[in-house]
Design a protein around this motif. Structure first.
Motif: not given
Ligand code: FES
Ligand code: FES
Lengths: 154, 788
Positions: B195, B205, B254
């Motif tokens: 990410a 991502l 993320c």
């Protein structure tokens, strides 16, 4: 700790934890990600490389054990655009699907053919029994080994 | 006489074209999710629950946070948006909220300079748990005194399919009880991705996944970002088989990247992979079949319970599949099928190749063999007699509209030559190979047969459309087509197929693929054997739209008479032909590139109603297999000698890759029959490694002799049916039948163990099917209750 080793004909060095495997050194420190990491437990053969000419699972060898020795990986096989016969046979036979097992199988097959240029089916199966493939069902891998063996003879 | 429209283009449809990703893969240059790297990248790591069911009393992250090299430690309260996610039902916490429901549930994540530092720091997170009683058994989950896994209870979905009167009198009845274990996809490439936080506050991502867009749609709300700020890019995928349908490391990477403002890579170890993805549902199945003396099926009763584990994943669709396929590919006028997916504190189960049809096939094929024995009929002939065909009505009331060459599939499979009985043999070819210590004194050969089928694409009213963009332009080396699709190349060969179709439609050799990402519309999932039809259809439509624009340009440039509507026009080798006449080169009309985007939809289906009636599936692909096995009756060891396979593929667009799918699916079915099971004890996985979870090696696989049955499916691109799943559905059942034939034992559970084969373990018993839960509607319970 600093490890110096010869990888694919080049002197390389890496600063690693004492517990680092040869596989992790190749992949995470030297940027040679061709050798794969499917189990890191010696069960799948996806990390197969040559250490001083001997076929090993790079995940079972400490980076430190490779110090001062000769490591050869899948990246050493093709000469530029010219594929090694085993590599070409794998593409032609349809022996590659996801390809995650492929580098290990190619190294193991090249090793087999160095020792036995005309392996029979049972020999092929025994020799590759340490390389897991989840996609192909192995049939086309056996085809590829045969094609590569023929091509070497020709 | 009509003019010949197009000669075959090199590398077009129907040829065994080499894979487009073959060369980088054999060179070790293909980049998988686990190979990605970025400047200043951190490594993410997940702390997981050691308990199947517990209350989280407290979490102390302070010692981890102050560890060397650690940049962030996150828990549930750090999730900025929605705290839960899920493919069908958002019931799974991004990070555990106050409670853990399975061993391996993610509790905290952290990012550090390297993986070793991250692992060590994770050991310094202190979580205090209050252990709760766990629901570790699917039938226990249905009992009123069972603890609730979720507040609304343990029933996730109940399906009831009723057609005619299943108690209608019959000449012969056979009954059976069957169990299947929990199988793992065991894709070789572990869950992985990278990410990278973006300047605009969004995130990029790079991830190995089966469906970029459904990931994005789950990730964005949890990150509290608009979908266009969550950009997904397909990383190289080391196999999938269903394991990459659900999110794994996606959201965690993320979250860590957005918090640290640095790229974060996550790669699961093999052990973590066993905890990090869903598995094939264990099932318990009770069946009763009735038939006439002549061998015509009159009635099927099936009660199916599947263990969905702690979270919904795709269990709601898997139970619908298991239930709609319960009777097998046979005509039966009366049926009652009751299927229940339950929540337990076992690991979550979801998609795996075959998707509910595998478990059903184990049961319905065992029943067909029992019936054949009771009627003294040949098992193959009994199947031929009852096989569905185009126009047949299924227990759901669905009429099979497409091609259904089931009889031919069965007959062609049965006609494949049997392997010779061994004479002089190498002891290495005994069951168990080098591990065999006998001299083969008690080897028994057995032959078994199975037929099964699979729906193609998503069912029950779902519109899983696929988009594709095609750009035709003139480049330095000639005319080039660029194909942009978000379809996930999981190894099955879809990227090669898209290139073949573009070559075929556009009559040029040079086709390049734009990297798959979310900047083009959804391709839908690489699952349900659907991409050949769906993304294949989309690229065909887009190419045809490009051709229309091209011909229009040519007409405007003065070729209007040559390209009159009644003359067949074709492109080959970069030239436009009107009839047999060459009228111009493509390049003349490509001063400006042509770009067209199209979306392919499959025909509309409907959800099941309260009686399980409807038109749920788009179309079907059928397969039959015959297994020949040898069992060493002293040692309980097995060698599969040969698999004969026949598969209905509509039209093989890349025969080599279709055979590859059949062989690979068969290997997974063989694994399920003989060795593959996640062993659970009180909700805990006992064998999360390739040392203890065995998958077939090259020594375990027999030759697979396959034939393709090509009866084109009407109304779909090139008449092609997806080929990924049917072999994986039938091979387990065929091997099981062969083992029964060899040993004379009941063998009603897969995987079959040595103890079962030599009689040390009795067949699994049941005291009867559990009563159907009080759920009088087919919708998933949490949805019907409006809870999630
Ligand atoms: S990664 Fe080394 S054997 Fe599996
Ligand atoms: S090709 Fe995927 S594991 Fe072998």
């Amino acid at each position: 700790m600093l490890i110096r080793t010869n990888v694919n004909g080049e002197e390389r060095q890496a600063d690693v934890w004492p517990g680092t495997s040869l596989l992790s050194m190749l992949r995470d420190h030297l940027g040679l990600v061709g050798s794969k990491n499917a189990c890191e437990q010696g069960e799948c053969g996806s990390c197969s490389v040559w250490l001083d000419g001997e076929l090993v699972c790079a995940c079972l060898v400490l980076a430190a054990q490779a110090g001062g020795r000769d490591v050869r990986t899948v990246e050493s096989l093709a000469q530029g655009d010219r594929l090694h016969p085993v590599q070409k046979a794998f593409v032609d036979a349809g022996a590659v699907q996801c390809g995650f097992c492929t580098p290990g199988l190619i190294v193991a097959t090249a090793d087999l053919l160095q020792h036995d240029p005309t392996p029979g089916e049972e020999t092929i199966r025994e020799a590759l029994a340490g390389n897991l493939c989840r996609c192909t069902g192995y049939q086309k891998i056996i085809d590829a080994v045969r094609i590569a063996a023929e091509c070497r003879r020709a | 006489m009509s003019t010949k429209v197009a000669e075959r283009t090199r590398g077009g449809v129907g040829e065994s074209v080499r894979r487009v990703d073959g060369v980088p893969k054999v060179k070790g240059q293909f980049l998988y999710g686990s190979d990605l790297w970025a400047e200043e990248m951190l490594w993410g790591y997940t702390l997981r629950s050691p308990h199947p069911h517990a209350r989280i009393v407290s979490i102390d992250i302070s010692r981890a946070l102050s560890s060397t090299g650690v940049h962030a430690v996150l828990v549930a309260s750090d999730v900025p948006g929605r705290k839960t996610y899920g493919l069908e039902i958002p019931d799974q916490p991004v990070l555990a909220i106050d409670r853990v429901r399975y061993q391996g549930e993610a509790v905290a994540v952290l990012a550090a300079n390297d993986l070793e530092l991250a692992r060590r720091a994770a050991e310094r997170i202190t979580v205090a748990y209050e252990v709760l009683p766990a629901v570790a058994d699917m039938e226990q989950a249905l009992r009123s005194d069972a603890p609730n896994v979720h507040d609304f209870g343990n029933v996730l979905r109940h399906i009831r399919i009723a057609r005619g009167d299943y108690n209608t009198p019959a000449d012969v009845w056979v009954e059976g009880y069957y169990e299947t274990g929990m199988q793992d996809q065991a894709m070789l490439g572990p869950e992985s991705g990278l990410a990278i936080p973006a300047e605009d506050g969004g995130i990029d991502l790079y991830v190995a996944t089966q469906w970029l867009h459904v990931d994005r749609d789950q990730i964005a709300p949890c990150l509290d970002l608009p979908p266009d700020k969550v950009r997904l890019h397909l990383a190289g995928i080391g196999g999938a088989f269903g394991a990459r349908e659900d999110l794994s490391m996606h959201l965690h990477a993320c979250l860590l990247a957005l918090r640290t403002r640095k790229p974060v890579k996550m790669v699961y170890s093999r052990e973590e992979s066993f905890y990090g993805h869903v598995h094939r549902h264990p099932a318990r199945i009770w069946m009763r079949h009735g038939a006439t003396r002549g061998g015509m099926l009159t009635s099927v009763y099936a009660r199916i319970v599947i263990d969905g584990g702690a979270y919904a994943s795709s269990s709601t669709a898997v139970i619908a599949n298991a239930s709609t396929f319960a009777a097998g590919p046979y005509e039966v006028p009366n049926a009652l099928v009751e299927g229940t997916a339950v929540y337990t504190n076992n690991p979550p189960c979801g998609a795996m190749r075959g998707f509910g049809a595998v478990q059903a096939c184990v049961a319905h094929e065992a029943q067909m063999d029992k019936l054949a024995r009771a009627l003294r009929l040949d098992p193959v002939e009994l199947r031929v007699k009852n096989a569905v065909s185009t126009g047949s009505v299924l227990p759901t009331g669905q009429i099979i509209r497409g091609s259904a060459p089931v009889r031919e599939v069965i007959r062609r499979c049965a006609a494949i030559e049997l392997p010779p009985a061994p004479s002089e043999r190498d002891p290495l070819t005994y069951p168990g190979g080098a591990g065999n210590v006998s001299r083969g004194e008690r080897l028994r050969r057995g032959v078994g047969f199975a037929v099964g089928y699979k729906n193609i694409a998503y069912s029950g009213g779902f519109d899983d459309s696929a988009e594709c963009r095609v750009k035709l332009f003139s480049g330095p080396g000639g005319v080039i087509a660029e194909v942009h699709s978000a379809a996930a190349e999981v190894g099955q060969g879809v990227h090669t197929l898209l290139v073949q179709i573009a070559r075929e439609e556009l009559g040029i050799d040079t086709v390049v693929l734009h990297p798959a990402d979310t900047s083009v519309g959804s391709a839908g999932s690489s699952s349900a054997s659907r991409q050949t039809m769906m993304s294949g259809g989309a690229v065909q439509m887009a190419c045809r739209a490009v051709r229309d624009v091209l011909f229009e340009r040519a007409r405007r440039a003065g070729l209007d008479r040559e390209l009159a509507p009644d003359i067949p026009v074709a492109i080959r080798d970069g030239q436009i032909f009107a009839g047999a006449r060459r009228v111009g080169a493509l390049v003349e009309f490509l001063d400006e590139p042509i770009e067209q985007t199209r979306v392919y939809h499959h025909r509309k289906t409907t959800p099941l109603d309260r009686d399980g009636q409807g038109d749920p599936h788009v179309t079907f692909a059928f397969a039959a297999q015959r297994a020949v096995v040898e069992v060493d009756e002293d040692l309980g060891l097995v060698r599969v000698v040969q698999i004969a396979a026949a598969q209905d593929v509509g039209h093989a667009l890349n025969p080599q890759s279709v055979f590859g799918q059949i062989e690979g699916g068969t290997a997974q079915g063989l694994g399920f029959a003989l060795m593959e099971e996640i062993q659970l004890k009180d909700g805990r996985i006992r064998n999360p490694s390739f040392t203890d979870y065995l998958i077939p090696t090259i020594l375990d696989m027999p030759p697979v002799v396959s034939v393709l049955i090509e009866e084109p499916e009407p109304g779909v691109p090139y008449g092609a049916k997806g080929a990924g799943e049917p072999s994986a559905i039938v091979s387990t059942a065929a091997i099981l039948a062969a083992l029964r034939d060899a040993t004379g034992r009941e063998l009603n559970r897969v995987p079959v163990r040595p103890d079962d084969l030599i009689g040390l373990a009795p067949p699994v018993q049941s005291s009867g099917p559990p009563p159907a839960p009080n759920v009088p509607y087919p919708e998933p319970v949490p949805k019907a209750l409006g809870i999630l």
